[in-house]
Design an enzyme around this catalytic site. Structure first.
Site, short mmCIF file in Angstrom:
data_model
loop_
_atom_site.label_atom_id
_atom_site.label_comp_id
_atom_site.label_asym_id
_atom_site.label_seq_id
_atom_site.Cartn_x
_atom_site.Cartn_y
_atom_site.Cartn_z
CG ASN A 9 -38.11 22.66 20.48
OD1 ASN A 9 -37.09 22.06 21.19
ND2 ASN A 9 -38.49 22.99 19.41
CD GLU A 97 -36.35 27.01 15.59
OE1 GLU A 97 -36.02 25.94 16.40
OE2 GLU A 97 -37.58 27.24 15.81
CD GLU A 167 -43.13 22.92 15.72
OE1 GLU A 167 -43.97 23.20 16.65
OE2 GLU A 167 -41.78 22.60 15.28
N GLY A 173 -42.60 31.45 16.85
CA GLY A 173 -41.75 32.09 17.30
C GLY A 173 -42.28 33.56 16.86
CB SER A 213 -46.91 32.07 18.77
OG SER A 213 -45.71 32.39 17.59
#
Ligand code: 13P
Length: 251
Positions: A9, A97, A167, A173, A213
């Site tokens: 992604n 997000e 996730e 991140g 991560s």
């Protein structure tokens, strides 16, 4: 046996020129890897170029989002048929997000998933809890609500065409990966939810990726947990060597 699937992604990164440099630097090696489905998800603007660059290879193309309607007055939006036309076979839906910054709800993700499936796309439906929710012991409740809401009304055939991505938001991140045991626990739980939505055979066949991560150094251990079927990779998919090594971690 579920075939592992590893997707990159790229989020809002890479101009067309940068995207081509990245894909041309890894497509031969990625295409030589058998036994793992590999999907690249560049931004909309680079889909056509990346799609052409990987034509004829084993590497597949996915978009990061789409609108739920087929067409119409939705300025700035892109429909399923449009990304399908560019060679996409996958579309990421309900990424955290998008849930956080664009207020996407399970209901909207469900509408998009139905539209994607109707257009012949395989949705990669993302779910995952916030840190505060994990600390409050709500992980299973949150994930179950997201899975049930996002997949509501899908029959066995559509569920089998769908990929789930667990996730945990606190791992995205941040460099803070869920431990293999933490991830496995939630993946096994998601499979139980799938069983209650369909049956044992569907639950055992749907692929569930881990994301958050993932790096070359931790991919193998994560991907070899019994209920983890590959990964959805952000930052580490932006560099050829690290993405190739992560894909190899699924072998
Ligand atoms: P990172 O791999 O950068 O943590 O991002 C994960 C992710 O959000 C993939 O969709």
């Amino acid at each position: 046996m579920r075939k592992p699937i590893v997707a990159g992604n790229w989020k809002m990164n890479k101009t067309v020129a940068d995207a081509l440099a990245l894909v041309n630097g890894m497509k031969a090696e990625l295409s030589a890897i058998e036994g793992v489905d590999v999907v690249l998800c560049p931004p909309f603007t680079a889909l056509a170029a990346v799609g052409q660059a990987i034509a004829g290879t084993r590497v597949d193309l996915g978009a990061q989002n789409m609108h739920a309607e087929k067409s119409g007055a939705y300025t700035g939006e892109v429909a399923a048929d449009m990304i399908r036309e560019l060679g996409c076979h996958y579309v990421i839906l309900g990424h955290s997000e998008r849930r956080q910054y664009f207020k996407e709800t399970d209901e909207l993700v469900n509408k998009k998933a139905r539209a994607a499936l109707a257009a012949g796309l395989r949705p990669i439906v993302c779910v995952g809890e916030l840190l505060a929710q994990r600390e409050a012991g709500q992980t299973e409740k949150v994930v179950e609500t997201q899975v049930r809401g996002s997949l509501a009304g899908l029959g066995p055939k559509d569920l089998l065409a769908t990929v789930l991505a667990y996730e945990p938001v606190w791992a995205i991140g941040t460099g803070k990966t869920a431990t293999p045991a933490q991830a496995q626990e939630v993946h096994a739980f998601i499979r139980k939810v799938l069983q209650s939505l369909a049956d044992e055979s569907v639950a055992q066949s749907v692929r569930i990726q881990y994301g958050g991560s993932v790096k070359a150094s931790n991919a193998k251990e994560l991907f070899h947990q019994p209920d983890i079927d590959g990964g959805l990779i952000g930052g580490a998919s932006l560099e050829a060597r690290s993405f190739i090594d992560i894909v190899k971690g699924a072998l």
